[in-house]
Design a protein around this motif. Structure first.
Motif, PDB file in Angstrom:
ATOM      1  N   SER A 204       0.824  -1.205   0.000  1.00  0.00           N
ATOM      2  CA  SER A 204       0.000   0.000   0.000  1.00  0.00           C
ATOM      3  C   SER A 204       0.861   1.258   0.000  1.00  0.00           C
ATOM      4  CB  SER A 204      -0.923  -0.001   1.221  1.00  0.00           C
ATOM      5  OG  SER A 204      -1.608   1.227   1.342  1.00  0.00           O
ATOM      6  N   VAL A 205       1.883   1.299   0.855  1.00  0.00           N
ATOM      7  CA  VAL A 205       2.771   2.455   0.922  1.00  0.00           C
ATOM      8  C   VAL A 205       3.452   2.687  -0.425  1.00  0.00           C
ATOM      9  CG1 VAL A 205       4.925   3.322   1.931  1.00  0.00           C
ATOM     10  CG2 VAL A 205       3.163   2.337   3.405  1.00  0.00           C
TER      11      VAL A 205
ATOM     12  N   ALA B 160       4.143   5.919  -5.105  1.00  0.00           N
ATOM     13  CA  ALA B 160       4.451   5.922  -6.541  1.00  0.00           C
ATOM     14  C   ALA B 160       3.395   6.693  -7.328  1.00  0.00           C
ATOM     15  CB  ALA B 160       4.559   4.487  -7.046  1.00  0.00           C
ATOM     16  N   THR B 161       2.124   6.519  -6.955  1.00  0.00           N
ATOM     17  CA  THR B 161       1.045   7.234  -7.642  1.00  0.00           C
ATOM     18  C   THR B 161       1.142   8.732  -7.419  1.00  0.00           C
ATOM     19  OG1 THR B 161      -0.407   5.317  -7.408  1.00  0.00           O
ATOM     20  CG2 THR B 161      -1.455   7.427  -7.869  1.00  0.00           C
TER      21      THR B 161
ATOM     22  N   ARG C 269      -2.525  15.852 -10.726  1.00  0.00           N
ATOM     23  CA  ARG C 269      -3.861  15.415 -11.133  1.00  0.00           C
ATOM     24  C   ARG C 269      -4.831  15.249  -9.955  1.00  0.00           C
ATOM     25  NH1 ARG C 269      -2.793  10.713 -15.722  1.00  0.00           N
ATOM     26  NH2 ARG C 269      -1.206  11.848 -16.944  1.00  0.00           N
ATOM     27  N   PHE C 270      -4.301  15.226  -8.734  1.00  0.00           N
ATOM     28  CA  PHE C 270      -5.145  14.966  -7.570  1.00  0.00           C
ATOM     29  C   PHE C 270      -5.488  16.257  -6.850  1.00  0.00           C
ATOM     30  CE2 PHE C 270      -2.667  10.981  -8.003  1.00  0.00           C
ATOM     31  CZ  PHE C 270      -3.727  10.101  -8.213  1.00  0.00           C
ATOM     32  N   THR C 271      -6.676  16.248  -6.260  1.00  0.00           N
ATOM     33  CA  THR C 271      -7.072  17.380  -5.430  1.00  0.00           C
ATOM     34  C   THR C 271      -6.383  17.280  -4.077  1.00  0.00           C
ATOM     35  OG1 THR C 271      -8.959  16.224  -4.463  1.00  0.00           O
ATOM     36  CG2 THR C 271      -9.332  17.386  -6.552  1.00  0.00           C
TER      37      THR C 271
ATOM     38  N   THR D  98      -3.465   7.288   4.519  1.00  0.00           N
ATOM     39  CA  THR D  98      -3.376   5.832   4.371  1.00  0.00           C
ATOM     40  C   THR D  98      -1.930   5.364   4.489  1.00  0.00           C
ATOM     41  OG1 THR D  98      -5.288   5.870   2.891  1.00  0.00           O
ATOM     42  CG2 THR D  98      -3.932   3.879   2.878  1.00  0.00           C
ATOM     43  N   VAL D  99      -1.022   6.095   3.845  1.00  0.00           N
ATOM     44  CA  VAL D  99       0.402   5.757   3.955  1.00  0.00           C
ATOM     45  C   VAL D  99       0.858   5.842   5.410  1.00  0.00           C
ATOM     46  CG1 VAL D  99       2.729   6.553   3.370  1.00  0.00           C
ATOM     47  CG2 VAL D  99       0.979   6.424   1.590  1.00  0.00           C
ATOM     48  N   ASP D 100       0.436   6.886   6.120  1.00  0.00           N
ATOM     49  CA  ASP D 100       0.817   7.057   7.523  1.00  0.00           C
ATOM     50  C   ASP D 100       0.295   5.911   8.387  1.00  0.00           C
ATOM     51  OD1 ASP D 100       1.912   8.811   9.710  1.00  0.00           O
ATOM     52  OD2 ASP D 100      -0.189   8.760  10.338  1.00  0.00           O
TER      53      ASP D 100
END
Length: 410
Positions: free
Chosen positions: A195-196, A201-202, A209-211, A221-223
């Motif tokens: 997941s991390v 990477a994304t 591209r992300f808000t 989520t990474v945290d």
């Protein structure tokens, strides 16, 4: 949150040490040494037992925990203790007097006859023995074997071959446990690390591209996954310290009631209803000296189990009690904490496995290491922990910690 306050039988021996005749006087030849193929004067049989089975230490070969087999200069077995008979399933009476290769037919893991490979009597004159290795008995049973060659001179003929046998079952259990631990750790690490890696990477590839809300969600989520990895590594370190007896306890005054209250408040803040928890503290409590961080770890595990695997109200009782080690003054010298729920509880047949590694009460997550660590921490404090059935039908965990000021502060 509701908070309230309320007032054997031993194996037969071929020869008993007490019946051993007195040794011969100087200059007198003892025919028993020839008849019994025992150790010559000045020669050690390699077992540390002296010239008779007991020697000056009073040790009988049957009292040894490992198998002991001794062969004379002709390769005939003259000692075959009770442990050797148990490990090989060959009676001592059957083995005594037979040739070593016949009494103890060992093969290596490739099926080759070990005595023919090592040739203790006709091999190199400078060889003093064989290091420990895994060998097979008839039927494929694995044993650990060590051999020593006893010579009257450094390169002289072999007078005794002393063989030690050890059962491999305990080692196999340890190896299985380690293999299970590695497999569990690999499985538990794979998911959060994947997941991390995926989210980072994304974000690196498509940041623009992300808000802001999407970025915040992915970073949260990474945290959370990073925290999960950190907890797992901490559990592994705790297990290592517990298994090696190096778990350190730094004692300080601990308000156990306040500590429980903090954990309950954390659950309420995270969304659990306040009325799901009932804390009852019986006053007065004796002063408790313990490691606050480790006590927090114990409380966290027990409450998490009750919330995740139990149902209904989670009740925590904090009470003074008798010490696991009796005090002379008869006063309460311990504090007990009981955590119970109203779920289905733990099956009777599983209760003796609750504090072992990898035990899981259900399939709802967890590594199965938490309660093993809890038991290690409580025992490192000199306390005890038990599991049973709660009055409401659920699981009930109760740990008791001795109290009082540490001796080094008195």
């Amino acid at each position: 949150m509701g908070v309230g306050t309320s007032g054997a039988k031993s194996a037969p021996r071929a020869r008993d040490v007490r019946d051993t005749p007195a040794p011969p006087r100087a200059g007198q030849h003892d025919d028993r040494l020839d008849a019994d193929h025992d150790v010559d004067h000045g020669a050690d049989d390699g077992a540390g037992l002296g010239s008779e089975p007991g020697g000056e230490l009073g040790i009988d070969p049957d009292d040894l925990p490992d198998g002991l087999v001794i062969a004379d200069e002709n390769g005939r077995v003259i000692r075959f203790n009770a442990a050797a008979a148990r490990i090989t399933a060959v009676p001592a009476a059957t083995a005594l007097g037979r040739h070593l290769e016949s009494a103890l037919p060992l093969e290596d893991l490739e099926g080759r006859r070990w005595w023919q490979l090592t040739d203790p009597y006709g091999g190199l004159a400078i060889r003093v023995g064989q290091p420990e290795r895994n060998l097979l008995l008839p039927g494929g049973r694995e044993v650990l074997v060590t051999a020593r060659y006893v010579r009257t001179a450094p390169t002289g003929p072999v007078r005794r071959v002393v063989v030690s046998l050890r059962d491999t079952e305990a080692r196999r259990r340890t190896e299985r446990s380690h293999a299970e631990l590695i497999a569990t750790v690999a499985h538990e690490l794979r998911s959060p690390l994947t997941s991390v890696k995926g989210f980072t990477a994304t974000l690196l590839a498509k940041w623009e591209r992300f808000t802001d809300d999407q970025k915040k969600l992915m970073l949260e989520t990474v945290d959370a996954d990073a925290n999960r990895v950190t907890r797992l590594i901490a559990e592994l370190l705790d297990i290592s310290r517990i298994d090696s007896g190096r778990l350190e306890v730094r004692r300080q005054p601990v308000d156990i009631g306040a500590a429980v209250g903090r954990h309950i408040q954390a659950y309420v803040t995270s969304g659990q209803p306040a009325d799901r928890f009932l804390l009852r503290i019986e006053q007065p409590l004796p002063p408790l000296w313990a490691d606050p961080d480790k006590i927090d770890q114990v409380l966290s595990n027990l409450l998490e189990n009750a919330v995740r695997h139990g149902e209904g109200t989670v009740t925590i009782d904090v009470t003074p009690s008798a010490s696991p080690r009796e005090r002379e003054d008869g006063e309460n010298a311990a504090t007990s904490v009981t955590v119970s729920d109203e779920g289905t509880g733990i099956p009777e047949e599983s209760m003796n496995r609750v504090f072992t590694r990898f035990w899981r009460g259900s399939k709802r997550g967890g590594t199965g290491l938490g309660l093993y660590i809890v038991k290690g921490i409580v025992e490192a404090h000199g306390g005890t922990i038990t599991v049973g059935r709660a009055p409401g039908g659920g699981a009930e965990f109760r740990f008791t910690l001795p109290v009082g000021t540490p001796a080094y502060l008195l």
